[in-house]
Design a protein around this motif. Structure first.
Motif, PDB file in Angstrom:
ATOM      1  N   LYS A   1       0.832  -1.205   0.000  1.00 27.79           N
ATOM      2  CA  LYS A   1       0.000   0.000   0.000  1.00 27.79           C
ATOM      3  C   LYS A   1       0.868   1.256   0.000  1.00 27.79           C
ATOM      4  CE  LYS A   1      -4.054  -2.079   2.210  1.00 27.79           C
ATOM      5  NZ  LYS A   1      -5.074  -1.949   3.277  1.00 27.79           N
ATOM      6  N   PRO A   2       1.405   1.623  -1.163  1.00 31.06           N
ATOM      7  CA  PRO A   2       2.189   2.857  -1.246  1.00 31.06           C
ATOM      8  C   PRO A   2       1.285   4.091  -1.186  1.00 31.06           C
ATOM      9  CG  PRO A   2       1.927   1.904  -3.417  1.00 31.06           C
ATOM     10  CD  PRO A   2       1.313   0.921  -2.456  1.00 31.06           C
ATOM     11  N   GLU A   3       1.870   5.214  -0.761  1.00 30.66           N
ATOM     12  CA  GLU A   3       1.122   6.464  -0.658  1.00 30.66           C
ATOM     13  C   GLU A   3       1.812   7.585  -1.416  1.00 30.66           C
ATOM     14  OE1 GLU A   3       0.326   7.698   3.317  1.00 30.66           O
ATOM     15  OE2 GLU A   3      -0.265   5.701   4.003  1.00 30.66           O
ATOM     16  N   LYS A   4       1.016   8.538  -1.843  1.00 26.56           N
ATOM     17  CA  LYS A   4       1.519   9.800  -2.365  1.00 26.56           C
ATOM     18  C   LYS A   4       0.865  10.892  -1.531  1.00 26.56           C
ATOM     19  CE  LYS A   4       2.081  12.560  -6.563  1.00 26.56           C
ATOM     20  NZ  LYS A   4       3.549  12.550  -6.484  1.00 26.56           N
ATOM     21  N   ARG A   5       1.682  11.626  -0.759  1.00 29.94           N
ATOM     22  CA  ARG A   5       1.151  12.602   0.188  1.00 29.94           C
ATOM     23  C   ARG A   5       1.335  14.034  -0.322  1.00 29.94           C
ATOM     24  NH1 ARG A   5       3.544  10.274   5.974  1.00 29.94           N
ATOM     25  NH2 ARG A   5       2.363   8.292   5.977  1.00 29.94           N
ATOM     26  N   LEU A   6       0.426  14.904   0.082  1.00 31.20           N
ATOM     27  CA  LEU A   6       0.530  16.331  -0.175  1.00 31.20           C
ATOM     28  C   LEU A   6       0.339  17.044   1.154  1.00 31.20           C
ATOM     29  CD1 LEU A   6       0.845  18.607  -2.284  1.00 31.20           C
ATOM     30  CD2 LEU A   6      -1.663  18.707  -2.369  1.00 31.20           C
ATOM     31  N   TYR A   7       1.386  17.729   1.624  1.00 27.68           N
ATOM     32  CA  TYR A   7       1.337  18.376   2.929  1.00 27.68           C
ATOM     33  C   TYR A   7       0.592  19.703   2.829  1.00 27.68           C
ATOM     34  CZ  TYR A   7       4.182  14.837   5.112  1.00 27.68           C
ATOM     35  OH  TYR A   7       4.619  13.636   5.629  1.00 27.68           O
ATOM     36  N   ASN A   8      -0.257  19.958   3.822  1.00 29.12           N
ATOM     37  CA  ASN A   8      -1.217  21.059   3.748  1.00 29.12           C
ATOM     38  C   ASN A   8      -0.565  22.431   3.683  1.00 29.12           C
ATOM     39  OD1 ASN A   8      -3.216  19.096   3.991  1.00 29.12           O
ATOM     40  ND2 ASN A   8      -3.312  19.285   6.225  1.00 29.12           N
ATOM     41  N   VAL A   9       0.520  22.627   4.434  1.00 32.86           N
ATOM     42  CA  VAL A   9       1.097  23.970   4.553  1.00 32.86           C
ATOM     43  C   VAL A   9       2.033  24.277   3.391  1.00 32.86           C
ATOM     44  CG1 VAL A   9       2.481  25.497   6.004  1.00 32.86           C
ATOM     45  CG2 VAL A   9       0.855  23.904   7.052  1.00 32.86           C
ATOM     46  N   GLN A  10       3.030  23.433   3.180  1.00 30.23           N
ATOM     47  CA  GLN A  10       4.025  23.710   2.149  1.00 30.23           C
ATOM     48  C   GLN A  10       3.595  23.245   0.767  1.00 30.23           C
ATOM     49  OE1 GLN A  10       8.065  22.780   3.024  1.00 30.23           O
ATOM     50  NE2 GLN A  10       8.022  23.669   5.071  1.00 30.23           N
TER      51      GLN A  10
ATOM     52  N   THR B   1       5.149  14.142  -1.336  1.00 28.86           N
ATOM     53  CA  THR B   1       6.176  13.175  -0.972  1.00 28.86           C
ATOM     54  C   THR B   1       5.702  11.777  -1.340  1.00 28.86           C
ATOM     55  OG1 THR B   1       5.351  12.806   1.280  1.00 28.86           O
ATOM     56  CG2 THR B   1       6.936  14.596   0.975  1.00 28.86           C
ATOM     57  N   THR B   2       6.645  10.882  -1.445  1.00 30.87           N
ATOM     58  CA  THR B   2       6.357   9.497  -1.805  1.00 30.87           C
ATOM     59  C   THR B   2       6.599   8.590  -0.611  1.00 30.87           C
ATOM     60  OG1 THR B   2       6.981   9.879  -4.103  1.00 30.87           O
ATOM     61  CG2 THR B   2       6.987   7.606  -3.342  1.00 30.87           C
ATOM     62  N   GLU B   3       5.658   7.722  -0.344  1.00 30.28           N
ATOM     63  CA  GLU B   3       5.819   6.715   0.703  1.00 30.28           C
ATOM     64  C   GLU B   3       5.765   5.350   0.023  1.00 30.28           C
ATOM     65  OE1 GLU B   3       6.347   7.519   3.937  1.00 30.28           O
ATOM     66  OE2 GLU B   3       6.238   9.642   3.363  1.00 30.28           O
ATOM     67  N   ALA B   4       6.922   4.764  -0.205  1.00 24.96           N
ATOM     68  CA  ALA B   4       6.976   3.474  -0.896  1.00 24.96           C
ATOM     69  C   ALA B   4       6.429   2.362   0.000  1.00 24.96           C
ATOM     70  CB  ALA B   4       8.409   3.160  -1.310  1.00 24.96           C
ATOM     71  N   ALA B   5       5.887   1.345  -0.631  1.00 25.68           N
ATOM     72  CA  ALA B   5       5.448   0.141   0.083  1.00 25.68           C
ATOM     73  C   ALA B   5       6.436  -0.975  -0.238  1.00 25.68           C
ATOM     74  CB  ALA B   5       4.037  -0.256  -0.343  1.00 25.68           C
ATOM     75  N   ILE B   6       6.929  -1.644   0.794  1.00 25.91           N
ATOM     76  CA  ILE B   6       8.004  -2.620   0.611  1.00 25.91           C
ATOM     77  C   ILE B   6       7.657  -3.905   1.353  1.00 25.91           C
ATOM     78  CG2 ILE B   6      10.467  -3.066   0.916  1.00 25.91           C
ATOM     79  CD1 ILE B   6      10.853  -0.003   1.082  1.00 25.91           C
ATOM     80  N   TYR B   7       7.831  -5.008   0.671  1.00 25.42           N
ATOM     81  CA  TYR B   7       7.712  -6.330   1.285  1.00 25.42           C
ATOM     82  C   TYR B   7       9.091  -6.970   1.232  1.00 25.42           C
ATOM     83  CZ  TYR B   7       6.449 -11.248   1.953  1.00 25.42           C
ATOM     84  OH  TYR B   7       6.382 -12.543   2.403  1.00 25.42           O
ATOM     85  N   SER B   8       9.702  -7.163   2.397  1.00 23.70           N
ATOM     86  CA  SER B   8      11.078  -7.633   2.477  1.00 23.70           C
ATOM     87  C   SER B   8      11.140  -9.123   2.747  1.00 23.70           C
ATOM     88  CB  SER B   8      11.843  -6.882   3.580  1.00 23.70           C
ATOM     89  OG  SER B   8      11.935  -5.513   3.288  1.00 23.70           O
ATOM     90  N   THR B   9      12.052  -9.788   2.060  1.00 21.19           N
ATOM     91  CA  THR B   9      12.353 -11.196   2.314  1.00 21.19           C
ATOM     92  C   THR B   9      13.870 -11.345   2.391  1.00 21.19           C
ATOM     93  OG1 THR B   9      12.534 -11.847  -0.015  1.00 21.19           O
ATOM     94  CG2 THR B   9      10.330 -11.859   0.969  1.00 21.19           C
ATOM     95  N   PHE B  10      14.311 -12.544   2.727  1.00 17.57           N
ATOM     96  CA  PHE B  10      15.744 -12.804   2.850  1.00 17.57           C
ATOM     97  C   PHE B  10      16.473 -12.589   1.523  1.00 17.57           C
ATOM     98  CE2 PHE B  10      19.326 -15.804   2.544  1.00 17.57           C
ATOM     99  CZ  PHE B  10      20.098 -15.375   3.618  1.00 17.57           C
ATOM    100  N   VAL B  11      15.819 -12.903   0.429  1.00 24.03           N
ATOM    101  CA  VAL B  11      16.492 -12.831  -0.878  1.00 24.03           C
ATOM    102  C   VAL B  11      16.243 -11.523  -1.601  1.00 24.03           C
ATOM    103  CG1 VAL B  11      16.502 -15.324  -1.203  1.00 24.03           C
ATOM    104  CG2 VAL B  11      14.533 -13.991  -1.989  1.00 24.03           C
TER     105      VAL B  11
END
Length: 666
Positions: A570-579, A583-593
């Motif tokens: 579930k990645p996000e793309k945010r827009l901050y209210n003041v400035q 920004t980008t919030e990547a979604a990552i699923y990590s495994t050993f490989v």
């Protein structure tokens, strides 16, 4: 009232630092015990005032006191508490106050824990430490005052840079600063030793824990910053050879050389002049990094200041600190006694080669970072130096270093039989060949250089394990004996094994994700699927979210392989209210490989969404290896031999000599 109290505390800290930088030096010259003892007292007073000032600024951020220019420009009333607090150092003025706080903490720590130090050396170390504090406190008061009032305060502030509103960036700067400023203690010891004209094994024993502390935190800070860039910026990379990355990496390289060189001074009383120079250069690189970032020479999320007045002030401080210390080194170094002689094939020789390779690697990074700035200053236009330059200069220097890391600890002091040492690594060599063949088979034959790089990492790891096995006589003595030897291994021995092993694991991760990373960019509508590196990503759609101070669009991807469900991203793309900054919030699923990495972009006219999918092989090995290196530093610091200072016999001998000098003076 709180702001005025903070302003008063900074001024009092400056006065305490001025007194601490003068009176202990006079006391050490006259062997006046009262003046020398004043250095310890003044360092504690300075620390208390700096803590008070930092506490006042933190309180202003927590309560959103927008009557302060610093708070109004870098905070907002709706910002979460964590980022209100981290906003204290998320700007130029606050970050410099944090720098000074850490500097004062280290000075007070030397005063509190340096009871085994000769009183004259301790007095001079504290005086030099205070001189650094005088420079930065003066800079803070006259060019970067965090307590400047605003005549007409706004109802709400301008908010903190959205890229800095992240847990990784909340803790990254303090860790990095502890590393930067921690090297000031090694610098102060070096200058004090030059003044006294004496460098010996006891001096090296006292320097090592402070250097190791700085190196450990700098390692953690760099790793945390790399991890933040990987998951926050949405580009799927962990290092870009950005100048701001480089200015933290350079003192790490030189500090690593300093750690190894100090061992030679302690064990063999050799390389004393070289170790002094390394201590000066390591902290000098920390100061240069401060100048590059704080002066506004760089346009970056990290470059908080764009002010020529500040840049000139910092340049003046650099000229005094670096130029003065190098001038003192040139004047006093020839008077230092030479150490023991050793054969080129010996542990001393191996550590010296380690130092030369690390220094050369640091020089290439230094050149690549500053050359564009020099060219622009001389009217040569803008020059861009990127990853290809470092890949062709830095990497070839590091390859022989990594190949030799596991050989050095097996070399005896003074003189060694290289053939015999390599013979003890024959099994590691055979296992490395098998690892290369396995990598060749798994990757289907390429790229060749990457496969050889993995072989190099395997050699480093297996050679390190062989050296550890040799220490405990594994398979050469009964298991009970090996167990007893393992349990009795000192913390520094465990630390060396973990540090070298962690480096091998991190290098394997760096090579794998660089060589076999797969990226795909596509426009998808809900229900459509993209396949990347044999893995399917089904785009299930988006939904809107409202955060405490931002609006966001969240995408949902169902990840599957061969028809079997793996994860929901579930990645996000945010827009901050003041400035109004996205920004980008990547979604990552990590495994050993490896990692499965998804980023959502903008919506296009036909209703689809731009998405980026990455397959990152073994990328988490980078931060796992760095974590082992940090753990290695902490284990080494736990070694009692690094906490007791010089051996008791040497301390008593030093005290007798000092007492005789005092009697003679009386």
């Amino acid at each position: 009232m709180i702001a005025e109290l903070g302003q008063f505390a900074i001024i009092m800290a400056l006065l305490a630092a001025i007194a601490q930088s003068i009176l202990p030096l006079i006391g050490a010259e006259r062997l006046d015990s009262r003046l020398m003892a004043f250095g310890s007292q003044a360092s504690l007073v300075q620390l208390l005032f700096v803590i008070l000032a930092f506490g006042c600024l933190t309180q202003a951020y927590i309560v959103s006191d927008f009557t302060l220019v610093n708070v109004a420009e870098n905070s907002h009333s709706t910002k979460p508490l964590l980022y209100k607090i981290s906003g204290v150092w998320g700007n130029h003025e606050g970050s410099m106050l944090l720098w000074i706080l850490i500097l004062a903490v280290f000075g007070a720590a030397v005063a509190a824990f340096g009871r085994n130090l000769p009183v004259t050396l301790k007095a001079r170390v504290l005086a030099v430490q205070a001189m650094i504090g005088v420079g930065f406190l003066t800079f803070l008061i006259f060019t970067s005052n965090p307590f400047t009032r605003l005549l007409v305060p706004p109802e709400n502030g301008r908010d903190l840079n959205p890229l800095l509103q992240d847990p990784g960036l909340a803790f990254h700067p303090p860790m990095l600063y502890i590393g930067y400023v921690g090297f000031s203690v090694a610098f102060s010891f070096a200058i004090a030793a030059l003044i006294e004209g004496k460098v010996d094994a006891a001096w090296a024993r006292w320097v090592r824990p402070w250097t190791l502390t700085a190196w450990t935190f700098l390692t953690g800070g760099i790793a945390l910053g790399s991890w933040w860039a990987y998951y926050e910026l949405g580009w799927g990379g962990w290092w870009f050879w950005d100048p701001v990355e480089n200015v933290s990496f350079m003192p790490w390289l030189m500090g690593t050389a300093l750690l190894h060189s100090a061992i030679v001074v302690e064990k063999r009383n050799s390389l004393k002049v070289w170790t002094i120079l390394l201590a000066i250069l390591t902290f000098s690189l920390s100061l240069i990094g401060t100048f590059i970032v704080r002066s506004g020479l760089l346009t970056s999320v990290h470059a908080f200041a764009v002010n020529p007045e500040r840049g000139i002030f910092i340049l003046f401080l650099l000229a005094i600190a670096i130029g003065g210390s190098l001038a003192l080194f040139a004047f006093r170094a020839p008077s230092l006694k030479a150490g023991g002689i050793f054969s080129p094939i010996s542990r001393e020789g191996g550590l010296l080669l380690n130092n030369l390779l690390l220094s050369t690697a640091c020089a290439t990074v230094f050149l690549g970072t500053l050359y564009p700035l020099f060219m622009e200053a001389l009217g040569g236009g803008r020059v861009s130096i990127g990853p290809p330059f470092y890949n062709n200069t830095f990497v070839p220097v590091m390859v022989p270093l990594l190949l030799l890391v596991c050989v050095g600890p097996l070399l005896p002091w003074k003189r060694a039989d290289l053939i015999g040492v390599l013979g003890r690594l024959k099994y590691a060599g055979l296992a490395t060949i098998l690892a290369i063949l396995a990598a060749w088979y798994i990757t289907e034959g390429g790229p060749l250089l990457a496969i050889l790089g993995l072989g190099m990492a395997a050699w480093l790891l297996l050679g390190t394990l062989s050296e550890w096995a040799d220490k405990i006589k594994l398979f050469r003595a009964p298991l009970a004996t090996s167990w007893q030897r393992m349990v009795k291994l000192p913390g520094s021995a465990w630390g060396m094994t973990l540090a070298h092993g962690g480096l091998a694991i991190a290098v394997a991760g760096m090579i794998s994700t660089s060589a076999w990373k797969v990226e795909d960019v596509a426009v998808l509508k809900p229900g459509e699927t993209i396949s990347v590196a044999g893995t399917d990503y089904r785009f299930d759609g988006v939904r809107e979210l409202t955060g405490p101070n931002y609006q966001a669009v969240e995408g949902t991807f169902t990840v599957s392989q061969n028809g079997e469900f793996m994860a929901i991203l579930k990645p996000e793309k945010r827009l901050y209210n003041v400035q109004k900054m996205p920004t980008t919030e990547a979604a990552i699923y990590s495994t050993f490989v490896g990692d499965y990495y998804a980023v959502i972009g903008d919506q296009v006219e036909d209703g689809g969404w731009t998405v980026r999918i990455y397959r990152e092989p073994m990328v988490t090995w980078i931060w796992f290896g760095c974590t082992l290196m940090v753990l290695a530093g902490l284990l080494s610091l736990a070694d009692r031999r690094l906490r007791v200072g010089a051996p008791a016999g040497k301390r008593k001998q030093g005290k007798r000599k000092q007492k005789s000098h005092q009697n003679a003076a009386a």
